[in-house]
Design a protein around this motif. Structure first.
Motif, short mmCIF file in Angstrom:
data_model
loop_
_atom_site.label_atom_id
_atom_site.label_comp_id
_atom_site.label_asym_id
_atom_site.label_seq_id
_atom_site.Cartn_x
_atom_site.Cartn_y
_atom_site.Cartn_z
N THR A 47 16.21 4.84 -10.11
CA THR A 47 16.96 3.94 -10.97
C THR A 47 16.09 2.89 -11.64
OG1 THR A 47 17.45 2.53 -9.08
CG2 THR A 47 19.07 4.22 -9.61
N ARG A 48 14.96 2.50 -11.03
CA ARG A 48 14.09 1.48 -11.59
C ARG A 48 12.64 1.83 -11.31
NH1 ARG A 48 17.97 0.42 -13.93
NH2 ARG A 48 19.03 -1.58 -14.22
N VAL A 49 11.77 1.47 -12.26
CA VAL A 49 10.33 1.66 -12.10
C VAL A 49 9.64 0.43 -12.67
CG1 VAL A 49 8.33 3.09 -12.65
CG2 VAL A 49 10.55 4.16 -12.36
N ILE A 62 2.46 2.05 -9.26
CA ILE A 62 3.84 2.30 -9.66
C ILE A 62 4.75 2.00 -8.48
CG2 ILE A 62 5.47 4.03 -10.51
CD1 ILE A 62 3.10 5.54 -11.69
N VAL A 63 5.82 1.23 -8.74
CA VAL A 63 6.82 0.94 -7.72
C VAL A 63 8.15 1.49 -8.21
CG1 VAL A 63 7.91 -0.81 -6.28
CG2 VAL A 63 5.57 -1.16 -7.12
N THR A 64 8.84 2.24 -7.37
CA THR A 64 10.11 2.85 -7.74
C THR A 64 11.18 2.50 -6.72
OG1 THR A 64 9.84 4.92 -6.49
CG2 THR A 64 8.82 4.82 -8.66
N VAL A 65 12.42 2.54 -7.15
CA VAL A 65 13.55 2.42 -6.24
C VAL A 65 14.57 3.49 -6.62
CG1 VAL A 65 14.74 0.69 -7.66
CG2 VAL A 65 15.28 0.88 -5.23
N ASP A 66 15.12 4.16 -5.62
CA ASP A 66 16.14 5.17 -5.90
C ASP A 66 17.53 4.57 -5.73
OD1 ASP A 66 16.81 5.18 -3.19
OD2 ASP A 66 15.52 6.88 -2.76
N HIS A 67 18.55 5.37 -5.98
CA HIS A 67 19.91 4.83 -5.95
C HIS A 67 20.37 4.51 -4.55
CE1 HIS A 67 20.82 8.85 -4.64
NE2 HIS A 67 22.12 8.62 -4.64
N LEU A 68 19.64 4.96 -3.53
CA LEU A 68 19.96 4.59 -2.15
C LEU A 68 19.32 3.28 -1.74
CD1 LEU A 68 19.57 8.10 -0.46
CD2 LEU A 68 21.67 6.99 -1.26
N GLY A 69 18.49 2.72 -2.62
CA GLY A 69 17.86 1.44 -2.34
C GLY A 69 16.50 1.54 -1.69
N GLU A 70 15.95 2.74 -1.54
CA GLU A 70 14.63 2.89 -0.92
C GLU A 70 13.54 2.63 -1.95
OE1 GLU A 70 13.46 5.84 2.32
OE2 GLU A 70 12.69 6.79 0.52
N VAL A 71 12.64 1.70 -1.63
CA VAL A 71 11.57 1.32 -2.54
C VAL A 71 10.28 1.99 -2.11
CG1 VAL A 71 10.20 -0.61 -3.43
CG2 VAL A 71 12.65 -0.90 -3.05
N ARG A 72 9.58 2.60 -3.06
CA ARG A 72 8.32 3.29 -2.78
C ARG A 72 7.23 2.77 -3.70
NH1 ARG A 72 9.73 9.68 -1.67
NH2 ARG A 72 11.12 9.31 0.09
N VAL A 73 6.04 2.71 -3.17
CA VAL A 73 4.87 2.30 -3.93
C VAL A 73 3.93 3.48 -4.05
CG1 VAL A 73 2.87 0.77 -4.01
CG2 VAL A 73 5.06 -0.09 -3.15
N LEU A 74 3.54 3.80 -5.29
CA LEU A 74 2.50 4.79 -5.56
C LEU A 74 1.25 4.02 -5.95
CD1 LEU A 74 4.53 7.37 -7.69
CD2 LEU A 74 3.94 7.55 -5.28
N LEU A 353 10.96 5.22 -19.68
CA LEU A 353 9.59 5.33 -20.15
C LEU A 353 8.89 3.98 -20.00
CD1 LEU A 353 10.03 7.44 -23.40
CD2 LEU A 353 8.96 8.20 -21.28
N LEU A 354 7.65 4.01 -19.52
CA LEU A 354 6.82 2.83 -19.38
C LEU A 354 5.40 3.19 -19.77
CD1 LEU A 354 7.97 1.62 -15.83
CD2 LEU A 354 8.58 0.55 -18.00
N THR A 355 4.58 2.18 -20.01
CA THR A 355 3.15 2.41 -20.17
C THR A 355 2.41 1.63 -19.09
OG1 THR A 355 3.01 0.59 -21.78
CG2 THR A 355 3.25 2.84 -22.64
N ALA A 356 1.28 2.20 -18.64
CA ALA A 356 0.47 1.57 -17.60
C ALA A 356 -0.93 2.14 -17.69
CB ALA A 356 1.06 1.86 -16.21
N ASP A 357 -1.91 1.36 -17.25
CA ASP A 357 -3.29 1.85 -17.19
C ASP A 357 -3.53 2.37 -15.78
OD1 ASP A 357 -5.94 2.44 -17.40
OD2 ASP A 357 -6.63 0.36 -17.56
N LEU A 358 -3.37 3.67 -15.59
CA LEU A 358 -3.44 4.26 -14.26
C LEU A 358 -4.84 4.70 -13.88
CD1 LEU A 358 -0.19 6.41 -14.43
CD2 LEU A 358 -0.50 4.18 -13.37
N ASN A 359 -5.74 4.84 -14.85
CA ASN A 359 -7.09 5.31 -14.53
C ASN A 359 -8.17 4.30 -14.88
OD1 ASN A 359 -6.82 5.52 -17.27
ND2 ASN A 359 -7.10 7.75 -17.36
N GLY A 360 -7.79 3.08 -15.21
CA GLY A 360 -8.76 2.01 -15.40
C GLY A 360 -9.60 2.09 -16.65
#
Length: 440
Positions: A47-49, A62-74, A353-360
């Motif tokens: 639901t959010r990134v 990258i930080v994500t949260v799903d509709h169950l409320g679980e937050v994950r960090v990549l 959609l988002l933009t990010a510098d993932l490889n520096g």
């Protein structure tokens, strides 16, 4: 439980273009993106990134949260690999539904903020703050009960004191908080908006009035009203924009390359019900003082629905480029608000959609998420890091003696003309020598 997932992001080989712009400039038709790679979250639909460099290694995470409320960090490793770990299931306060990153405890490290909603019928949401520890990972959370049902979250330097504050919306009311030296949540300001619409999103990534602090772009849900709120320490409406029949999103970007932030709005539908359905992108060009010139650019993309879009300067020419879901292409700026279309995906471009510098490499990469009823799919599209430049005639990635020889062979001709005066001459040699060495 932590685990390692691998997402390979190879760098593609660019197509090169003939000279024509300033020597050393990365040309738009040299931008390309890698093939897409996917990680699937089995816990539910995303639901959010949000993105940011949590551990200060030069690579956005990258930080994500799903509709169950679980937050994950990549956590990005910079080589196309991510270390994935779960912060905590439901954050202990019910499902999370909004995320933000910001250094709210003023220790020099980004912290994770989440709005959570109780699973009971209580009317009060909770702000949860996870402070990033220098050694890695998050400290135990700080939790703060909010004075009502919240709808959006952002971080910004509202007081212009170099410290990060917290903006939270409650339907049509905006409140700004800060953490004091005891880590207590203190309200700084609140402001109602004269509208019955719910605030949909807060964006605090751009400085519209050139005062050195980012401003808030406040987006209302029903009619797509967009308001700019200053960060002068007092909330105040400084700009407002017309309603759009079906509002998709608004993003800040410098679309005309003048160093002043503009606002890009994507819309669907028509203000007039008698008019045919359309898909439009509209620019409001900034004046640098928090006001805008009105609708000065309008692109009609009626043939392809726009469900999400983002902006980024992919070809490093100082002008914003567009990425639109459904179109599966990045629209690379060509000056005078023209575009070259460069494919970036082999499937629908993503629900978020988002933009990010993932490889520096200091260039924005595209992050797309796909939402369905079962899984949360995250796709990463890495922009090419290297490009040729206008003075690199043989397209080997550098301006050198070989290119000088090409110019001398065309002396008096037009093929090696760099300054656009229609003839290869001594003026072009000066430009070539100024660009000597590896291309950017």
């Amino acid at each position: 439980m932590s685990k390692i997932i691998t997402i390979l992001i190879p760098l593609a080989i660019a197509a090169h273009a003939p000279a024509g712009d300033s020597p050393g400039q990365c040309l738009s038709n040299q931008v390309s993106f890698d093939a897409d790679f996917r990680t699937t979250s089995a816990s539910g639909r995303g639901t959010r990134v949000v993105v940011g460099d949590l551990n200060q290694d030069g690579f956005d995470d990258i930080v994500t949260v799903d509709h169950l409320g679980e937050v994950r960090v990549l956590r990005s490793r910079g080589d196309g690999l991510f270390t994935e770990f779960t912060v905590i299931d439901k954050l202990g306060q019910g499902p999370a539904f909004h995320l933000a990153l910001g250094d709210v405890d003023d220790d020099g490290w980004l912290d994770l903020l989440a709005l959570t909603s109780p699973e009971t019928q209580k009317l009060f949401d909770t702000l949860v703050v996870y402070r990033w520890r220098q050694g890695g990972g998050f400290a135990p959370p700080l939790t703060f009960q909010l004075p009502g049902t919240s709808s959006a979250l952002a971080t910004l330097d509202f007081q212009m004191d170099g410290e990060t504050d917290i903006a939270i919306s409650f339907d049509d009311l905006l409140r700004v908080y800060t953490l004091d030296e005891t880590l207590a949540l203190v309200e700084l300001e609140h402001s109602p908006f004269e509208t019955a619409d719910e605030i949909r999103r807060l964006d605090a990534t751009a400085d519209f009035n050139a005062d050195g602090a980012n401003d808030l772009l406040v987006i209302f849900r029903r009619h797509g009203r967009k308001h700019l709120v200053s960060t002068s320490g007092v909330l105040g409406l400084t700009a407002a924009f017309p309603n759009h029949a079906t509002f998709v999103d608004a993003q800040p970007a410098d679309m005309d390359g003048d160093g002043i932030v503009d606002i890009v709005v994507a819309t669907s539908g028509s203000d007039d019900p008698k008019e045919p359905f359309d898909q439009n992108v509209v620019y409001y060009l900034g004046r640098g003082d928090g006001t805008f010139q009105g609708t000065v650019v309008h692109h009609d993309f009626s043939e392809i629905p726009i469900s999400a879009f983002t902006t980024g300067d992919f070809n490093a020419d100082g002008r914003g480029d567009l990425v639109m879901s459904g179109r599966m292409s990045a629209l690379i700026s060509q000056g005078e608000f023209g575009f070259e279309e460069v494919p970036y995906a082999n499937a629908d471009g993503g629900d978020i959609l988002l933009t990010a510098d993932l490889n520096g490499d200091s260039r924005p990469d595209i992050v797309g998420t796909y939402i369905d009823s079962h899984v949360f799919d995250l796709m990463v599209y890495s922009v090419l890091t290297a490009c040729a430049c206008t003075s690199d005639y043989n397209q080997d990635g550098a301006t050198d003696a070989t290119d000088l020889a090409v110019m001398l062979a065309d002396w008096g001709g037009t093929d090696a003309d760099l300054n656009g005066d229609g003839v290869t001459s001594s003026a072009d040699i000066a430009l070539l020598l100024a660009a000597w060495g590896e291309c950017p």
